[in-house]
Design a protein around this motif. Sequence first.
Motif, PDB file in Angstrom:
ATOM      1  N   CYS A   1     127.395  64.202 -22.082  1.00  0.00           N
ATOM      2  CA  CYS A   1     126.570  65.206 -21.396  1.00  0.00           C
ATOM      3  C   CYS A   1     125.128  64.714 -21.266  1.00  0.00           C
ATOM      4  O   CYS A   1     124.520  64.813 -20.192  1.00  0.00           O
ATOM      5  CB  CYS A   1     126.591  66.529 -22.151  1.00  0.00           C
ATOM      6  N   ALA A   2     124.575  64.191 -22.346  1.00  0.00           N
ATOM      7  CA  ALA A   2     123.202  63.698 -22.308  1.00  0.00           C
ATOM      8  C   ALA A   2     123.053  62.560 -21.300  1.00  0.00           C
ATOM      9  O   ALA A   2     122.085  62.510 -20.527  1.00  0.00           O
ATOM     10  CB  ALA A   2     122.760  63.255 -23.694  1.00  0.00           C
ATOM     11  N   LEU A   3     124.020  61.643 -21.291  1.00  0.00           N
ATOM     12  CA  LEU A   3     123.949  60.507 -20.375  1.00  0.00           C
ATOM     13  C   LEU A   3     124.093  60.936 -18.915  1.00  0.00           C
ATOM     14  O   LEU A   3     123.410  60.430 -18.032  1.00  0.00           O
ATOM     15  CB  LEU A   3     125.019  59.477 -20.727  1.00  0.00           C
ATOM     16  N   LEU A   4     124.982  61.885 -18.664  1.00  0.00           N
ATOM     17  CA  LEU A   4     125.200  62.347 -17.291  1.00  0.00           C
ATOM     18  C   LEU A   4     124.003  63.124 -16.773  1.00  0.00           C
ATOM     19  O   LEU A   4     123.490  62.852 -15.671  1.00  0.00           O
ATOM     20  CB  LEU A   4     126.460  63.206 -17.232  1.00  0.00           C
ATOM     21  N   TYR A   5     123.529  64.097 -17.551  1.00  0.00           N
ATOM     22  CA  TYR A   5     122.514  65.009 -17.048  1.00  0.00           C
ATOM     23  C   TYR A   5     121.083  64.548 -17.308  1.00  0.00           C
ATOM     24  O   TYR A   5     120.159  64.992 -16.617  1.00  0.00           O
ATOM     25  CB  TYR A   5     122.725  66.397 -17.660  1.00  0.00           C
ATOM     26  N   GLY A   6     120.894  63.654 -18.277  1.00  0.00           N
ATOM     27  CA  GLY A   6     119.554  63.172 -18.565  1.00  0.00           C
ATOM     28  C   GLY A   6     119.262  61.776 -18.067  1.00  0.00           C
ATOM     29  O   GLY A   6     118.101  61.399 -17.906  1.00  0.00           O
ATOM     30  N   PHE A   7     120.310  60.994 -17.809  1.00  0.00           N
ATOM     31  CA  PHE A   7     120.128  59.601 -17.394  1.00  0.00           C
ATOM     32  C   PHE A   7     120.849  59.300 -16.084  1.00  0.00           C
ATOM     33  O   PHE A   7     120.864  58.163 -15.627  1.00  0.00           O
ATOM     34  CB  PHE A   7     120.602  58.662 -18.505  1.00  0.00           C
ATOM     35  N   HIS A   8     121.483  60.302 -15.520  1.00  0.00           N
ATOM     36  CA  HIS A   8     122.216  60.197 -14.258  1.00  0.00           C
ATOM     37  C   HIS A   8     123.261  59.087 -14.306  1.00  0.00           C
ATOM     38  O   HIS A   8     123.502  58.382 -13.319  1.00  0.00           O
ATOM     39  CB  HIS A   8     121.268  59.976 -13.077  1.00  0.00           C
ATOM     40  N   ARG A   9     123.913  58.969 -15.471  1.00  0.00           N
ATOM     41  CA  ARG A   9     125.009  58.010 -15.604  1.00  0.00           C
ATOM     42  C   ARG A   9     126.265  58.702 -15.075  1.00  0.00           C
ATOM     43  O   ARG A   9     127.022  59.343 -15.808  1.00  0.00           O
ATOM     44  CB  ARG A   9     125.168  57.575 -17.065  1.00  0.00           C
ATOM     45  N   MET A  10     126.466  58.557 -13.764  1.00  0.00           N
ATOM     46  CA  MET A  10     127.488  59.335 -13.064  1.00  0.00           C
ATOM     47  C   MET A  10     128.914  58.906 -13.393  1.00  0.00           C
ATOM     48  O   MET A  10     129.875  59.565 -12.990  1.00  0.00           O
ATOM     49  CB  MET A  10     127.248  59.266 -11.561  1.00  0.00           C
ATOM     50  N   GLU A  11     129.057  57.818 -14.141  1.00  0.00           N
ATOM     51  CA  GLU A  11     130.390  57.405 -14.560  1.00  0.00           C
ATOM     52  C   GLU A  11     130.884  58.207 -15.764  1.00  0.00           C
ATOM     53  O   GLU A  11     132.036  58.066 -16.172  1.00  0.00           O
ATOM     54  CB  GLU A  11     130.416  55.911 -14.871  1.00  0.00           C
ATOM     55  N   CYS A  12     130.020  59.043 -16.332  1.00  0.00           N
ATOM     56  CA  CYS A  12     130.396  59.842 -17.497  1.00  0.00           C
ATOM     57  C   CYS A  12     131.176  61.091 -17.091  1.00  0.00           C
ATOM     58  O   CYS A  12     130.873  61.732 -16.091  1.00  0.00           O
ATOM     59  CB  CYS A  12     129.150  60.253 -18.283  1.00  0.00           C
ATOM     60  N   PHE A  13     132.163  61.428 -17.906  1.00  0.00           N
ATOM     61  CA  PHE A  13     133.041  62.573 -17.653  1.00  0.00           C
ATOM     62  C   PHE A  13     133.169  63.334 -18.974  1.00  0.00           C
ATOM     63  O   PHE A  13     134.111  63.109 -19.736  1.00  0.00           O
ATOM     64  CB  PHE A  13     134.409  62.077 -17.171  1.00  0.00           C
ATOM     65  N   PRO A  14     132.203  64.213 -19.284  1.00  0.00           N
ATOM     66  CA  PRO A  14     132.247  64.914 -20.573  1.00  0.00           C
ATOM     67  C   PRO A  14     133.542  65.711 -20.751  1.00  0.00           C
ATOM     68  O   PRO A  14     133.957  66.435 -19.842  1.00  0.00           O
ATOM     69  CB  PRO A  14     131.038  65.848 -20.505  1.00  0.00           C
ATOM     70  N   VAL A  15     134.153  65.577 -21.908  1.00  0.00           N
ATOM     71  CA  VAL A  15     135.426  66.250 -22.179  1.00  0.00           C
ATOM     72  C   VAL A  15     135.317  67.049 -23.470  1.00  0.00           C
ATOM     73  O   VAL A  15     134.999  66.500 -24.528  1.00  0.00           O
ATOM     74  CB  VAL A  15     136.586  65.238 -22.296  1.00  0.00           C
ATOM     75  N   ASP A  16     135.543  68.352 -23.365  1.00  0.00           N
ATOM     76  CA  ASP A  16     135.678  69.202 -24.532  1.00  0.00           C
ATOM     77  C   ASP A  16     137.065  69.837 -24.502  1.00  0.00           C
ATOM     78  O   ASP A  16     137.915  69.464 -23.678  1.00  0.00           O
ATOM     79  CB  ASP A  16     134.572  70.261 -24.579  1.00  0.00           C
ATOM     80  N   THR A  17     137.304  70.804 -25.372  1.00  0.00           N
ATOM     81  CA  THR A  17     138.630  71.436 -25.425  1.00  0.00           C
ATOM     82  C   THR A  17     138.993  72.065 -24.081  1.00  0.00           C
ATOM     83  O   THR A  17     140.140  71.958 -23.621  1.00  0.00           O
ATOM     84  CB  THR A  17     138.651  72.506 -26.530  1.00  0.00           C
ATOM     85  N   TRP A  18     138.028  72.709 -23.445  1.00  0.00           N
ATOM     86  CA  TRP A  18     138.285  73.361 -22.158  1.00  0.00           C
ATOM     87  C   TRP A  18     138.642  72.351 -21.078  1.00  0.00           C
ATOM     88  O   TRP A  18     139.586  72.534 -20.312  1.00  0.00           O
ATOM     89  CB  TRP A  18     137.074  74.191 -21.749  1.00  0.00           C
ATOM     90  N   MET A  19     137.898  71.237 -21.024  1.00  0.00           N
ATOM     91  CA  MET A  19     138.179  70.231 -20.001  1.00  0.00           C
ATOM     92  C   MET A  19     139.517  69.541 -20.257  1.00  0.00           C
ATOM     93  O   MET A  19     140.227  69.185 -19.309  1.00  0.00           O
ATOM     94  CB  MET A  19     137.052  69.198 -19.932  1.00  0.00           C
ATOM     95  N   LYS A  20     139.897  69.354 -21.517  1.00  0.00           N
ATOM     96  CA  LYS A  20     141.214  68.784 -21.807  1.00  0.00           C
ATOM     97  C   LYS A  20     142.309  69.681 -21.248  1.00  0.00           C
ATOM     98  O   LYS A  20     143.281  69.213 -20.647  1.00  0.00           O
ATOM     99  CB  LYS A  20     141.392  68.622 -23.323  1.00  0.00           C
ATOM    100  N   LYS A  21     142.118  70.989 -21.425  1.00  0.00           N
ATOM    101  CA  LYS A  21     143.095  71.947 -20.923  1.00  0.00           C
ATOM    102  C   LYS A  21     143.113  71.945 -19.404  1.00  0.00           C
ATOM    103  O   LYS A  21     144.185  71.956 -18.773  1.00  0.00           O
ATOM    104  CB  LYS A  21     142.733  73.350 -21.443  1.00  0.00           C
ATOM    105  N   ALA A  22     141.937  71.909 -18.785  1.00  0.00           N
ATOM    106  CA  ALA A  22     141.846  71.902 -17.323  1.00  0.00           C
ATOM    107  C   ALA A  22     142.512  70.664 -16.745  1.00  0.00           C
ATOM    108  O   ALA A  22     143.272  70.750 -15.764  1.00  0.00           O
ATOM    109  CB  ALA A  22     140.383  71.976 -16.888  1.00  0.00           C
ATOM    110  N   MET A  23     142.263  69.515 -17.341  1.00  0.00           N
ATOM    111  CA  MET A  23     142.871  68.281 -16.841  1.00  0.00           C
ATOM    112  C   MET A  23     144.382  68.309 -17.026  1.00  0.00           C
ATOM    113  O   MET A  23     145.140  67.858 -16.148  1.00  0.00           O
ATOM    114  CB  MET A  23     142.262  67.073 -17.556  1.00  0.00           C
ATOM    115  N   ALA A  24     144.850  68.842 -18.147  1.00  0.00           N
ATOM    116  CA  ALA A  24     146.293  68.892 -18.400  1.00  0.00           C
ATOM    117  C   ALA A  24     147.008  69.762 -17.380  1.00  0.00           C
ATOM    118  O   ALA A  24     148.146  69.470 -16.982  1.00  0.00           O
ATOM    119  CB  ALA A  24     146.553  69.422 -19.810  1.00  0.00           C
ATOM    120  N   VAL A  25     146.342  70.823 -16.928  1.00  0.00           N
ATOM    121  CA  VAL A  25     146.952  71.726 -15.957  1.00  0.00           C
ATOM    122  C   VAL A  25     146.781  71.222 -14.525  1.00  0.00           C
ATOM    123  O   VAL A  25     147.737  71.220 -13.736  1.00  0.00           O
ATOM    124  CB  VAL A  25     146.343  73.147 -16.088  1.00  0.00           C
ATOM    125  N   LEU A  26     145.583  70.784 -14.190  1.00  0.00           N
ATOM    126  CA  LEU A  26     145.275  70.442 -12.800  1.00  0.00           C
ATOM    127  C   LEU A  26     145.598  68.995 -12.438  1.00  0.00           C
ATOM    128  O   LEU A  26     146.054  68.710 -11.331  1.00  0.00           O
ATOM    129  CB  LEU A  26     143.792  70.714 -12.506  1.00  0.00           C
TER     130      LEU A  26
END
Length: 284
Positions: A227-252
Amino acid sequence: MTEFTYYPSHENDEHISFPPIFDLAETLDCGQAFRWEAVDDSRKIWHGVAFGKYLKIEQTEKEIVFFCSKEDFENVWRSYFDLDTDYEAIKERLSALSPVLKEASDYAPGIRILRQDPWEAVCSFIISQNNNIPRIKGIVNRLCENFGEKLEGTDFYTFPSAEKLAALTPDDLAPIRSGFRAKYIISGAESCANDHEFIPSLFTLPIDDARAKLKTVKGIGPKVADCALLYGFHRMECFPVDTWMKKAMAVLLPDTDPVVFGMDAGIAQQYIFHYSRMHPELFE
């Protein structure tokens, strides 16, 4: 490059306007920044602070209006809102990868990845651990009110520097009510204040090395680092993953490795996160 119209100051109404190429609510209230407030329930007028500057900004059907000087627009806000990046091209690339990504990007096409102050992003996402957005905003606001500088003519404060916070103790942070995060805020501040190359290096290090360096700060794990790298350093290759995103990726997008999104991974994450949040029925 975004074309804008400048209206010189007349009775304090100096402003910049251009077509609505992004959406204020989608961008400012998606969990990537915590210093912005909607002025009313319409969520069409917002105000907030970044890089020590206050801004009021309004969206109508025909335009977005920045109430600021031309100098501040060029020096701060053009970059902050990433106005010279072609998000239509990004959406086309992502849509070509998957019908699901096309639907997600079409659902919230107005999201942009802000180019935030690096130290503010690091500190804010340390605060974000095991937290919700309203509470994060509350802690960040109290941090600024207690240790930042009041901006003249507003109710907003600057974000305190790493150097100022590094001189404090966790007990000094008691007024902001951050709980166990206080010691991590101090640790992050010390890392940034004591090593003048700490922040600059995170823009240019290979991404895995940048993540590893951030994780040397007590309290920063993989998700906060991304999150810090994406939003503070514009490292657009970052894909922050938490419990919610794991669930979203598993479904979608089951069995999809975010690495396939390449340098568009950061905005792909935002599209998927927003789409999932707005469609809870998918996860019942």
